[in-house]
Design a protein around this motif. Sequence first.
Motif, short mmCIF file in Angstrom:
data_model
loop_
_atom_site.label_atom_id
_atom_site.label_comp_id
_atom_site.label_asym_id
_atom_site.label_seq_id
_atom_site.Cartn_x
_atom_site.Cartn_y
_atom_site.Cartn_z
N UNK A 7 0.83 -1.21 0.00
CA UNK A 7 0.00 0.00 0.00
C UNK A 7 0.87 1.26 0.00
N UNK A 8 2.01 1.21 0.67
CA UNK A 8 2.92 2.35 0.62
C UNK A 8 3.43 2.57 -0.81
N UNK A 9 3.74 1.48 -1.51
CA UNK A 9 4.20 1.58 -2.90
C UNK A 9 3.11 2.19 -3.79
N UNK A 54 3.35 5.67 -5.83
CA UNK A 54 3.17 5.74 -7.29
C UNK A 54 2.13 6.80 -7.65
N UNK A 55 1.03 6.86 -6.90
CA UNK A 55 0.00 7.85 -7.19
C UNK A 55 0.49 9.27 -6.89
N UNK A 56 1.33 9.41 -5.88
CA UNK A 56 1.90 10.73 -5.58
C UNK A 56 2.79 11.21 -6.71
N UNK A 107 12.84 -2.79 1.99
CA UNK A 107 12.38 -4.14 1.66
C UNK A 107 11.70 -4.22 0.30
N UNK A 108 11.50 -3.09 -0.36
CA UNK A 108 10.76 -3.08 -1.62
C UNK A 108 11.65 -3.46 -2.79
N UNK A 109 11.07 -4.23 -3.71
CA UNK A 109 11.73 -4.55 -4.98
C UNK A 109 10.96 -3.96 -6.16
N UNK A 110 10.00 -3.07 -5.88
CA UNK A 110 9.20 -2.47 -6.94
C UNK A 110 10.07 -1.61 -7.85
N UNK A 111 9.92 -1.74 -9.18
CA UNK A 111 10.70 -0.89 -10.09
C UNK A 111 10.54 0.60 -9.79
N UNK A 159 4.58 -0.27 -12.30
CA UNK A 159 5.30 0.40 -11.21
C UNK A 159 5.69 -0.57 -10.10
N UNK A 160 4.76 -1.47 -9.78
CA UNK A 160 4.94 -2.34 -8.62
C UNK A 160 5.68 -3.63 -8.95
#
Length: 428
Positions: free
Chosen positions: A336-338, A342-344, A411-415, A358-359
């Motif tokens: 949800x943070x990702x 992305x929306x920001x 901990x994120x691996x989102x592009x 994005x995710x």
Amino acid sequence: MASPVQSALPPGADPHAHTRLLQRVRAAALAGSTPPAAPRPVIGASWRRVLGAGLDPSDAPDVAPLDGAELERRRAESGLAPLLPLLRERLLPVARDAGQVLVVVDAACRVLWREGGPGVCRRADRLGFVEGSAWDEDTVGTNAIGTSLVVGAPLQVHAGEHYAEGHQPWTCAAAPLHHPVTGRLLGAVDLSGPAATVHPSTIALVDAVARLAELELRAAHTRSVERLRALAAPLLARLPGPALVVGADGCTAAATGLAAPDRVPLPDDVGPGPLLVPALGWCTAEPLPGGWLLRLDGTADAVRPAGVVLDLAGPRPQVRVTGPSGTWSAGLSLRHAEILLALAQAPSGRSAAGLAGDLFGDPRRTVTVRAEVSRLRRTLGAVVSAQPYRIDEDVHLEVRLPAPVARLLPASTAPLVERLRRGTPLPG
């Protein structure tokens, strides 16, 4: 999905030879030369974060331990005290037999409890590893406790994998502790001792006990909700309109006249009277033993939240919403943070395929994206609009990023996140 258990010893590795190798790897990596072997990815990433923050591996910041009164206050507010009997029963005998200490820290990485044999406790004292001390990455560098809370996964850190020079003679294995219903980070449990006490199964044991402790919390929470539900049933039966009863943590115990969410984010300073809940609209809050009665007045869309702060600078992502009835905050899952990030970055909005790129780097994963955004909108209500997905134009959004930005959502691996860590803006 369960977090992977990060052991420090490769299968079949000789502990003494591996310890010597780690010393050479660390020395080369921190000197900027090519190490004889690559550090584990989780360790290498932590070293880069700590180096980027300018922490001196030979001289850690002098952060004083908490005094007695503050330590007791933090113990009482941590939510961890009920878990101590189980943690002691399952881990303290192992710690004593292995010559290690059992350590429990809060979400800010302050050591709340430390127990073990007198010999290893004296060694820990000399290291400053005492009750009330700070053991986060920013203070002492890469270590199992602080780094496990950064990456949100159980982790074993051995000898030369530690960043601080004084920690080289130690091995440690830690696992985060979360509230299993709200997801709130409570802290971590750890076994630490001299490097010679390392064992590859220690981290699996610590993680298993941490999960058992979370199950105890879930059972206690279920009993609490059942008591509140029994109290609420006759009360709700007499009410003419839609209403729900929630616990102090916002978890729904019972409802009438509406399909209630599983949990309602409550303002930090909730009190009797009018209350705006983004997912429900205007309510009237009335106190109950152990919770609140929320009576809906049918004006869900009349007033929207005025401001939202997406705070990604702290140890865990949070969202803070400000409206006419006050301010409430809630922890966010990594996903949800990702999404909010992305929306920001895209004020005009993102399609489901765009968010999937994005995710996940895969625009075809729209089903997962739609399900996650649906769950997020049940929490934030009108803050997030659809078709395309975007932050509502009447809502002022502020994003707080860590400094340096390379520490963003470790901990994120989102592009999307990887681009932002490099300082690359999101494509339109």
